[in-house]
Motif scaffolding. Structure first.
Motif, PDB file in Angstrom:
ATOM      1  N   VAL A   1       9.114   6.889   4.612  1.00  0.00           N
ATOM      2  CA  VAL A   1       8.616   8.113   3.935  1.00  0.00           C
ATOM      3  C   VAL A   1       9.805   8.312   2.848  1.00  0.00           C
ATOM      4  O   VAL A   1      10.948   8.631   3.318  1.00  0.00           O
ATOM      5  N   VAL A   2       9.315   8.259   1.640  1.00  0.00           N
ATOM      6  CA  VAL A   2      10.275   8.075   0.572  1.00  0.00           C
ATOM      7  C   VAL A   2      10.558   9.229  -0.105  1.00  0.00           C
ATOM      8  O   VAL A   2       9.099   9.798  -0.650  1.00  0.00           O
ATOM      9  N   LEU A   3      11.599   9.831  -0.121  1.00  0.00           N
ATOM     10  CA  LEU A   3      11.692  11.254  -0.917  1.00  0.00           C
ATOM     11  C   LEU A   3      13.019  11.865  -1.294  1.00  0.00           C
ATOM     12  O   LEU A   3      13.830  11.829  -0.278  1.00  0.00           O
ATOM     13  N   ALA A   4      13.310  12.077  -2.357  1.00  0.00           N
ATOM     14  CA  ALA A   4      14.751  12.179  -2.900  1.00  0.00           C
ATOM     15  C   ALA A   4      15.392  13.590  -3.117  1.00  0.00           C
ATOM     16  O   ALA A   4      16.421  13.942  -3.103  1.00  0.00           O
ATOM     17  N   ASN A   5      14.211  14.449  -3.135  1.00  0.00           N
ATOM     18  CA  ASN A   5      14.852  15.754  -3.296  1.00  0.00           C
ATOM     19  C   ASN A   5      14.295  16.891  -2.402  1.00  0.00           C
ATOM     20  O   ASN A   5      14.109  18.257  -2.550  1.00  0.00           O
ATOM     21  N   LEU A   6      14.243  16.322  -1.295  1.00  0.00           N
ATOM     22  CA  LEU A   6      14.101  17.518  -0.016  1.00  0.00           C
ATOM     23  C   LEU A   6      15.349  17.182   0.915  1.00  0.00           C
ATOM     24  O   LEU A   6      15.857  16.371   1.262  1.00  0.00           O
ATOM     25  N   PHE A   7      15.944  18.527   1.255  1.00  0.00           N
ATOM     26  CA  PHE A   7      17.065  18.489   2.017  1.00  0.00           C
ATOM     27  C   PHE A   7      16.942  19.743   3.201  1.00  0.00           C
ATOM     28  O   PHE A   7      16.020  20.444   3.033  1.00  0.00           O
ATOM     29  N   THR A   8      17.624  19.663   4.098  1.00  0.00           N
ATOM     30  CA  THR A   8      17.684  20.783   5.206  1.00  0.00           C
ATOM     31  C   THR A   8      18.459  21.940   4.500  1.00  0.00           C
ATOM     32  O   THR A   8      19.056  21.707   3.451  1.00  0.00           O
ATOM     33  N   SER A   9      18.231  23.108   4.981  1.00  0.00           N
ATOM     34  CA  SER A   9      18.880  24.241   4.609  1.00  0.00           C
ATOM     35  C   SER A   9      20.375  24.335   4.388  1.00  0.00           C
ATOM     36  O   SER A   9      21.180  24.893   3.778  1.00  0.00           O
ATOM     37  N   GLU A  10      20.915  23.261   5.073  1.00  0.00           N
ATOM     38  CA  GLU A  10      22.543  22.995   5.209  1.00  0.00           C
ATOM     39  C   GLU A  10      22.688  21.888   4.127  1.00  0.00           C
ATOM     40  O   GLU A  10      23.967  21.496   3.908  1.00  0.00           O
ATOM     41  N   GLY A  11      21.874  21.547   3.466  1.00  0.00           N
ATOM     42  CA  GLY A  11      22.048  20.442   2.397  1.00  0.00           C
ATOM     43  C   GLY A  11      22.146  18.873   2.912  1.00  0.00           C
ATOM     44  O   GLY A  11      22.687  18.159   2.103  1.00  0.00           O
ATOM     45  N   GLU A  12      21.680  18.866   4.055  1.00  0.00           N
ATOM     46  CA  GLU A  12      21.686  17.267   4.428  1.00  0.00           C
ATOM     47  C   GLU A  12      20.185  16.767   4.346  1.00  0.00           C
ATOM     48  O   GLU A  12      19.090  17.572   4.506  1.00  0.00           O
TER      49      GLU A  12
ATOM     50  N   TYR B   1      13.856   3.443  -1.354  1.00  0.00           N
ATOM     51  CA  TYR B   1      13.508   2.220  -0.412  1.00  0.00           C
ATOM     52  C   TYR B   1      13.505   1.022  -1.265  1.00  0.00           C
ATOM     53  O   TYR B   1      12.726   0.934  -2.070  1.00  0.00           O
ATOM     54  N   ILE B   2      14.048  -0.091  -0.513  1.00  0.00           N
ATOM     55  CA  ILE B   2      13.930  -1.458  -1.057  1.00  0.00           C
ATOM     56  C   ILE B   2      13.117  -2.546  -0.112  1.00  0.00           C
ATOM     57  O   ILE B   2      13.538  -2.554   1.009  1.00  0.00           O
TER      58      ILE B   2
ATOM     59  N   LEU C   1       0.864  -1.292   0.066  1.00  0.00           N
ATOM     60  CA  LEU C   1      -0.088  -0.073  -0.024  1.00  0.00           C
ATOM     61  C   LEU C   1       0.999   1.164  -0.107  1.00  0.00           C
ATOM     62  O   LEU C   1       1.631   1.253   0.843  1.00  0.00           O
ATOM     63  N   PHE C   2       0.622   2.098  -0.826  1.00  0.00           N
ATOM     64  CA  PHE C   2       1.458   3.422  -0.889  1.00  0.00           C
ATOM     65  C   PHE C   2       0.427   4.613  -1.061  1.00  0.00           C
ATOM     66  O   PHE C   2      -0.682   4.436  -1.740  1.00  0.00           O
ATOM     67  N   ASP C   3       0.998   5.652  -0.579  1.00  0.00           N
ATOM     68  CA  ASP C   3       0.319   6.905  -0.551  1.00  0.00           C
ATOM     69  C   ASP C   3       1.335   8.000  -1.158  1.00  0.00           C
ATOM     70  O   ASP C   3       2.365   7.789  -1.067  1.00  0.00           O
TER      71      ASP C   3
ATOM     72  N   ALA D   1       4.523   2.441   2.472  1.00  0.00           N
ATOM     73  CA  ALA D   1       5.400   3.617   2.164  1.00  0.00           C
ATOM     74  C   ALA D   1       4.611   4.762   1.544  1.00  0.00           C
ATOM     75  O   ALA D   1       3.442   4.395   1.038  1.00  0.00           O
ATOM     76  N   VAL D   2       5.146   5.789   2.029  1.00  0.00           N
ATOM     77  CA  VAL D   2       4.582   7.150   1.429  1.00  0.00           C
ATOM     78  C   VAL D   2       5.445   8.289   0.873  1.00  0.00           C
ATOM     79  O   VAL D   2       6.690   8.009   1.088  1.00  0.00           O
TER      80      VAL D   2
END
Length: 455
Positions: A103-114, A123-124, A43-45, A76-77
């Protein structure tokens, strides 16, 4: 040996909990059904499950949405823009503290780039028969908004392509959870043939039977829980290949009514009202309102509040932003949420006089006040009449602060973010802008009411 793997997906619920009991029951039932048969099921959202228009989401800072996802057994969402840019940095950072899923998300980072500790770029997972499934996700880019909230959102397609190249070497099947929208998904299908299925959202589109593009299957389930998506993939272990994939939609209105669903839906509303029961101020007199009334007391007050909050030269709002009047007596957080449920932020737009005059001319369109507005963060019905502060107009002559607008002079115009997206005023879309975040209009009005010293 072949196996059929079943996937169920939802997207863009936007806290429309009136559909949730049936969706939840369906997902729990179907997951148990497949597991009893020894079949793999996931199940995914795809994001925008949480929308602060609903009192339960607002009052719990989205935590109740996560509880509902846990209860349904999601695997996973990913996040949408409603999770990403309508919650404060702190609230998003802790939104998934109790999540029982990645929570799978590849293009979000902190303002410090982490990368935030609560996200996985990919996610596998695997079936009991050993088929490895790789999940990758990205969300729509609103860099100015994310930056104001202390986040860095990177180009989604670049991040996606980099992650897929690595992921494909490790798994048998690649699933992309996309909160990008239909046009971007079609581009991805052409550019990333390694992806087997794109489960999409954001633009609220539907594919009744999926859409096969360049051998990638696109699936999407609309909005507000009207549908639940289902995808099936047949995987051949001898040839290590996908031999079949299909998509379909299950209509919520055709599902069996959940036991006591009306009471459950009402209970969520009552719980939200309880969470928002804090008294913010008290009014000696009522503040009446009608969206088409240019002399609305409450509209005038909101326009004043926006002007002061943004420290601007003038302000522009519409009566449709306010959904109701305020009665005399105590004003709770729920009351303010009820009349201003939109996840809409204050904004200052810098316009030259010639541009501002063009905006004011366009605003005189007689059809606009009764125009039904959907999207753009708006959670009301009609646009309503335009309300101005520190702006005087006579025919096509406009004054700011009593002085005729000078064509080359730059004016700071306080307004709402929805007017800067280009749908209404191209001049505002092109102009220099400053968004005030995470405050919404209801926060601005609350500040004004408190400063009035009422009660």
């Amino acid at each position: 040996m072949k196996e059929t793997i079943h996937f169920y997906h939802t997207n863009d619920l936007h806290s429309h909990f009136e559909n949730w009991p049936r969706i939840r029951d369906l997902l729990i039932e179907r997951k148990q059904f497949h597991q009893d048969k020894g079949e793999a099921v996931f199940l995914f959202d795809i994001g925008d499950h949480a929308d602060r228009w609903h009192p339960l989401t607002e009052g719990s800072k989205g935590k109740e949405n996560i509880r509902l996802l846990n209860e349904a057994g999601y695997d996973a969402v990913t996040i949408g823009n409603n999770e990403g840019i309508t919650f404060s940095h702190e609230d998003l950072h802790h939104l998934y503290d109790e999540a029982q899923f990645p929570v799978v998300l590849a293009n979000l980072f902190t303002s410090e780039g982490e990368r935030p500790h609560w996200v996985y770029p990919t996610y596998i997972t695997s079936t009991e028969k050993g088929t490895k499934i790789g999940i990758v996700a990205v969300t729509a880019e609103y860099p100015a908004f994310y930056e104001r909230l202390g986040w860095l959102v990177t180009p989604a397609k670049d991040e996606l392509k980099a992650q897929v190249r690595v992921l494909k070497q490790k798994v048998d099947i690649v699933i992309f959870l996309s909160h990008l929208g239909i046009r971007e998904d079609e581009w991805v299908a052409q550019e990333c043939p390694e992806i087997d299925v794109i489960m999409g959202g954001h633009t609220h589109h539907t594919f009744q039977q999926g859409k096969l593009q360049n051998q990638t299957l696109l699936a999407a389930a609309g909005k507000h829980g009207a549908y639940t998506g289902k995808v099936e993939i047949d995987f051949d272990h001898q040839t290590s290949s996908v031999t079949r994939k299909s998509a379909s939609l299950i209509e919520t209105s055709g599902l069996k009514e959940s036991p006591k669903e009306k009471q459950e839906i009402q209970r969520w509303m009552d719980r939200g009202k309880e969470l928002l029961s804090t008294v913010e101020t008290s009014l000696k007199d009522p503040l009446p309102h009608h969206p088409l009334d240019p002399d609305s007391v409450l509209s005038s007050l909101l326009a004043d509040a926006l002007l002061e909050w943004c420290e601007a030269d003038c302000s522009i709002i519409t009566g449709g932003l306010l959904l109701d009047s305020l009665s005399a007596g105590p004003v709770t957080a729920f009351d303010l949420h009820r009349i201003l449920p939109h996840p809409i932020n204050p904004c200052v737009v810098e316009l030259e006089g010639s541009e501002l005059k063009e905006v004011l001319r366009q605003a005189q369109n007689q059809d606009w006040p009764t125009t039904v507005v959907k999207g753009l963060g708006f959670r009301g019905s009609i646009l309503g009449t335009f309300i101005y502060k520190n702006i005087l107009s006579h025919s096509y002559t406009f004054k700011i602060g009593g002085e005729v607008i000078q064509p080359d002079k730059v004016y700071r115009v306080a307004t709402v973010d929805m007017f800067t997206f280009g749908y209404f005023f191209p001049e505002m879309q092109r102009a220099k802008k400053e968004y005030f975040m995470p405050e919404f209009l209801r926060d601005v009005l609350k500040h004004k009411l408190k400063n009035m010293g009422a009660g």
